[in-house]
Design a protein around this motif. Structure first.
Motif, mmCIF file in Angstrom:
data_model
loop_
_atom_site.group_PDB
_atom_site.id
_atom_site.type_symbol
_atom_site.label_atom_id
_atom_site.label_comp_id
_atom_site.label_asym_id
_atom_site.label_seq_id
_atom_site.Cartn_x
_atom_site.Cartn_y
_atom_site.Cartn_z
ATOM 1 N N PHE A 180 0.803 -1.223 0.000
ATOM 2 C CA PHE A 180 0.000 0.000 0.000
ATOM 3 C C PHE A 180 0.841 1.279 0.000
ATOM 4 N N THR A 181 1.366 1.670 1.148
ATOM 5 C CA THR A 181 1.985 2.990 1.308
ATOM 6 C C THR A 181 3.230 3.235 0.461
ATOM 7 N N PRO A 182 4.002 2.214 0.037
ATOM 8 C CA PRO A 182 5.170 2.529 -0.800
ATOM 9 C C PRO A 182 4.831 3.288 -2.077
ATOM 10 N N ALA A 183 3.592 3.182 -2.551
ATOM 11 C CA ALA A 183 3.219 3.871 -3.784
ATOM 12 C C ALA A 183 3.333 5.388 -3.658
ATOM 13 N N GLN A 184 3.237 5.909 -2.418
ATOM 14 C CA GLN A 184 3.343 7.349 -2.176
ATOM 15 C C GLN A 184 4.671 7.738 -1.523
ATOM 16 N N ASP A 185 5.520 6.764 -1.254
ATOM 17 C CA ASP A 185 6.744 6.990 -0.487
ATOM 18 C C ASP A 185 7.872 7.474 -1.391
ATOM 19 N N LYS A 186 8.455 8.598 -1.066
ATOM 20 C CA LYS A 186 9.533 9.165 -1.875
ATOM 21 C C LYS A 186 10.855 8.412 -1.726
ATOM 22 N N SER A 187 10.987 7.603 -0.682
ATOM 23 C CA SER A 187 12.284 6.995 -0.377
ATOM 24 C C SER A 187 12.567 5.714 -1.148
ATOM 25 N N GLY A 188 11.600 5.223 -1.918
ATOM 26 C CA GLY A 188 11.803 4.009 -2.714
ATOM 27 C C GLY A 188 11.118 4.128 -4.058
ATOM 28 N N VAL A 189 11.122 3.044 -4.819
ATOM 29 C CA VAL A 189 10.585 3.082 -6.182
ATOM 30 C C VAL A 189 9.365 2.188 -6.351
ATOM 31 N N LEU A 190 8.876 1.564 -5.288
ATOM 32 C CA LEU A 190 7.725 0.665 -5.404
ATOM 33 C C LEU A 190 6.451 1.465 -5.659
ATOM 34 N N GLY A 191 5.569 0.900 -6.504
ATOM 35 C CA GLY A 191 4.332 1.586 -6.845
ATOM 36 C C GLY A 191 4.539 2.743 -7.795
ATOM 37 N N LYS A 192 5.525 2.589 -8.696
ATOM 38 C CA LYS A 192 5.896 3.713 -9.556
ATOM 39 C C LYS A 192 6.256 3.251 -10.967
ATOM 40 N N VAL A 193 6.146 4.183 -11.925
ATOM 41 C CA VAL A 193 6.720 4.011 -13.262
ATOM 42 C C VAL A 193 8.091 4.659 -13.246
ATOM 43 N N LEU A 194 9.084 3.926 -13.721
ATOM 44 C CA LEU A 194 10.462 4.397 -13.709
ATOM 45 C C LEU A 194 10.940 4.644 -15.138
ATOM 46 N N ARG A 195 11.785 5.651 -15.292
ATOM 47 C CA ARG A 195 12.416 5.906 -16.592
ATOM 48 C C ARG A 195 13.919 5.756 -16.410
ATOM 49 N N LEU A 196 14.488 4.810 -17.181
ATOM 50 C CA LEU A 196 15.886 4.434 -17.033
ATOM 51 C C LEU A 196 16.628 4.597 -18.339
ATOM 52 N N PHE A 213 12.004 12.719 -4.632
ATOM 53 C CA PHE A 213 11.853 11.339 -5.074
ATOM 54 C C PHE A 213 13.180 10.805 -5.601
ATOM 55 N N LYS A 214 13.261 9.497 -5.740
ATOM 56 C CA LYS A 214 14.423 8.883 -6.347
ATOM 57 C C LYS A 214 14.519 9.331 -7.804
ATOM 58 N N PRO A 215 15.749 9.486 -8.320
ATOM 59 C CA PRO A 215 15.902 10.136 -9.625
ATOM 60 C C PRO A 215 15.335 9.367 -10.805
ATOM 61 N N GLU A 216 15.020 8.077 -10.631
ATOM 62 C CA GLU A 216 14.474 7.305 -11.748
ATOM 63 C C GLU A 216 12.957 7.368 -11.836
ATOM 64 N N VAL A 217 12.280 7.985 -10.869
ATOM 65 C CA VAL A 217 10.824 7.954 -10.816
ATOM 66 C C VAL A 217 10.218 8.909 -11.846
ATOM 67 N N TRP A 218 9.269 8.394 -12.608
ATOM 68 C CA TRP A 218 8.555 9.167 -13.633
ATOM 69 C C TRP A 218 7.141 9.531 -13.163
ATOM 70 N N SER A 219 6.419 8.557 -12.561
ATOM 71 C CA SER A 219 5.095 8.806 -11.988
ATOM 72 C C SER A 219 4.926 7.887 -10.791
ATOM 73 N N TYR A 220 3.929 8.173 -9.952
ATOM 74 C CA TYR A 220 3.791 7.392 -8.722
ATOM 75 C C TYR A 220 2.313 7.265 -8.360
ATOM 76 N N GLY A 221 2.052 6.560 -7.232
ATOM 77 C CA GLY A 221 0.675 6.317 -6.822
ATOM 78 C C GLY A 221 0.021 5.184 -7.581
ATOM 79 N N HIS A 222 0.817 4.154 -7.938
ATOM 80 C CA HIS A 222 0.309 3.007 -8.689
ATOM 81 C C HIS A 222 0.235 1.769 -7.794
ATOM 82 N N ARG A 223 -0.516 0.767 -8.241
ATOM 83 C CA ARG A 223 -0.675 -0.464 -7.472
ATOM 84 C C ARG A 223 0.108 -1.604 -8.141
ATOM 85 N N ASN A 224 -0.530 -2.359 -9.030
ATOM 86 C CA ASN A 224 0.133 -3.486 -9.699
ATOM 87 C C ASN A 224 0.079 -3.250 -11.191
#
Length: 394
Positions: A180-196, A213-224
């Motif tokens: 649940f909460t990792p999707a909104q957490d700035k300290s990790g990349v879980l629950g997110k779309v990443l651009r690498l 946010f972590k530098p690879e994060v493109w969007s956040y607030g996602h589930r699966n």
């Protein structure tokens, strides 16, 4: 929670997302038989994803860790890699995509789940496909990115891959791992779309690093996030499984927050309500959503000529719904199309070199794990579409 369809229909979406989301309890009305013939091509053991080589052969991943090179007619196959995966629960060998310069570099990108110190996570890997006759093999396999933090559990890895239209970067999905909460957490990349970058590093110019946010994060607030693809106009589309209700198709925009778990058009499995998307809540609403769910698995945007009436539309595999789901795309807007009853859980959908649509059955819960080739039904006039039943709850 009763879904407020009238309110949802009146959403005022920001300028970059001007269409109101479409979803709810109603399924598309049935309009006739499936407008395609289904031809079995091959059988697999819990297949997860596939991609076509330029010569018509296919790479197919199986959950247990096998990567298979399969002839176009499905009659010949060779194991080109056995990847050490953690296949418990929703884990295993996952997506596989050819690099943009595959004809020259023979590079293949794929994803899988793995255990490490402190838990498990999804991994992005790269290899070179040696196509020497009789010795085809994935070589120079290297893990180039690992989603973090590692957590306990076997769900919501995601792990889908899409290359940017210019071929200079890639997008990778990291699920929130049912936490649940990792999707909104700035300290990790879980629950997110990443651009690498193509080497698995944070791509320069990502939009959220300045906000902590972590530098690879493109969007956040996602589930699966189990499907991601670009359309011909360069728009990035994503589909994800909602909780109890609220499966979504999203237009992915840089820096946006898609709301989970703070908002969703579904509720928690234990019955606790989640607030619906609402005007002015600061979250990006889905373009299309389903309740009852379809349990989406795999996303393809059709560009072929075999089904001209569907050119530019999105296709989604339905798991619990046992369906092939079509979504009408119109620029940055989307709406529900057809929902074809397939009689089996559909994990993956891809377009073949000849414009045929290929689907992989999931291989579980009365689903055989077959690869099916879909071609226009004899006598079915061009443009005819048929719809199946609504998806059942997972």
């Amino acid at each position: 929670m009763i879904r407020r369809l009238a309110l949802l229909a009146a959403f005022a979406i920001p300028a970059a997302c001007s269409a109101a989301p479409q979803g709810g309890d109603a399924a598309p009305a049935a309009t006739g038989a499936r407008p395609f013939a289904m031809t079995p091509v091959a059988d697999f053991d819990a297949p997860w994803a596939m991609t076509f080589l330029p010569d018509g052969r296919m790479l197919v991943t199986e959950k247990k860790g096998e990567m298979l090179l399969v002839s176009a007619d499905g009659r010949q196959r060779r194991t080109v890699a056995t990847v050490p995966v953690d296949a418990a629960g929703q884990g295993g060998l996952m997506d596989v995509v050819l690099a943009p310069g595959f004809a020259q570099n023979r590079q293949v990108y794929f994803s899988y789940s793995a255990a490490g110190q402190g838990g498990k996570g999804v991994v992005l890997a790269r290899a070179v496909l040696d196509l020497a006759a009789g010795g085809e093999r994935l070589r120079q396999i290297e893990a180039i990115y690992r989603a973090y933090p590692l957590v306990e559990g076997d769900g919501h890895y995601s792990g889908r891959i899409a290359f940017a239209p210019d071929g200079k970067s890639l997008f990778f999905t990291a699920g929130e791992r049912q936490k649940f909460t990792p999707a909104q957490d700035k300290s990790g990349v879980l629950g997110k779309v990443l651009r690498l970058t193509l080497d698995g590093k944070p791509a320069p110019g990502n939009p959220l690093a300045a906000q902590g946010f972590k530098p690879e994060v493109w969007s956040y607030g996602h589930r699966n996030l189990l499907g991601i693809a670009f359309d011909a106009q360069g728009n990035l589309w994503e589909q994800e499984m909602g909780p109890k209700g609220g499966d979504e198709v999203n237009l992915i925009l840089p820096g946006r927050n898609y709301g989970y778990p703070n908002v969703s058009n579904g509720d928690h499995y234990d019955g606790r309500p989640i607030p619906d998307h609402a005007p002015g809540d600061g979250y990006e609403a889905p373009k299309v959503w389903w309740n009852p769910v379809i349990s989406p698995g795999g996303l393809m945007i059709y560009s072929g000529d075999l089904f001209p009436q569907w050119k530019g539309d999105a296709f989604i595999g339905g798991l619990s719904s046992k369906a092939l789901v079509r979504v009408d795309l119109n620029g940055t807007n989307a709406s529900k199309g057809d929902q074809f009853d397939m009689g089996a859980r559909i994990r993956e959908v891809e377009q073949g070199p000849d414009g045929a649509i290929y689907v992989l059955e999931d291989g579980g819960r009365e689903s055989q794990g077959r690869l099916l080739k879909l071609t226009p039904a004899t006598g079915m006039p061009a443009g005819t579409a048929g719809a199946g039943t609504a998806g059942a709850a997972r």
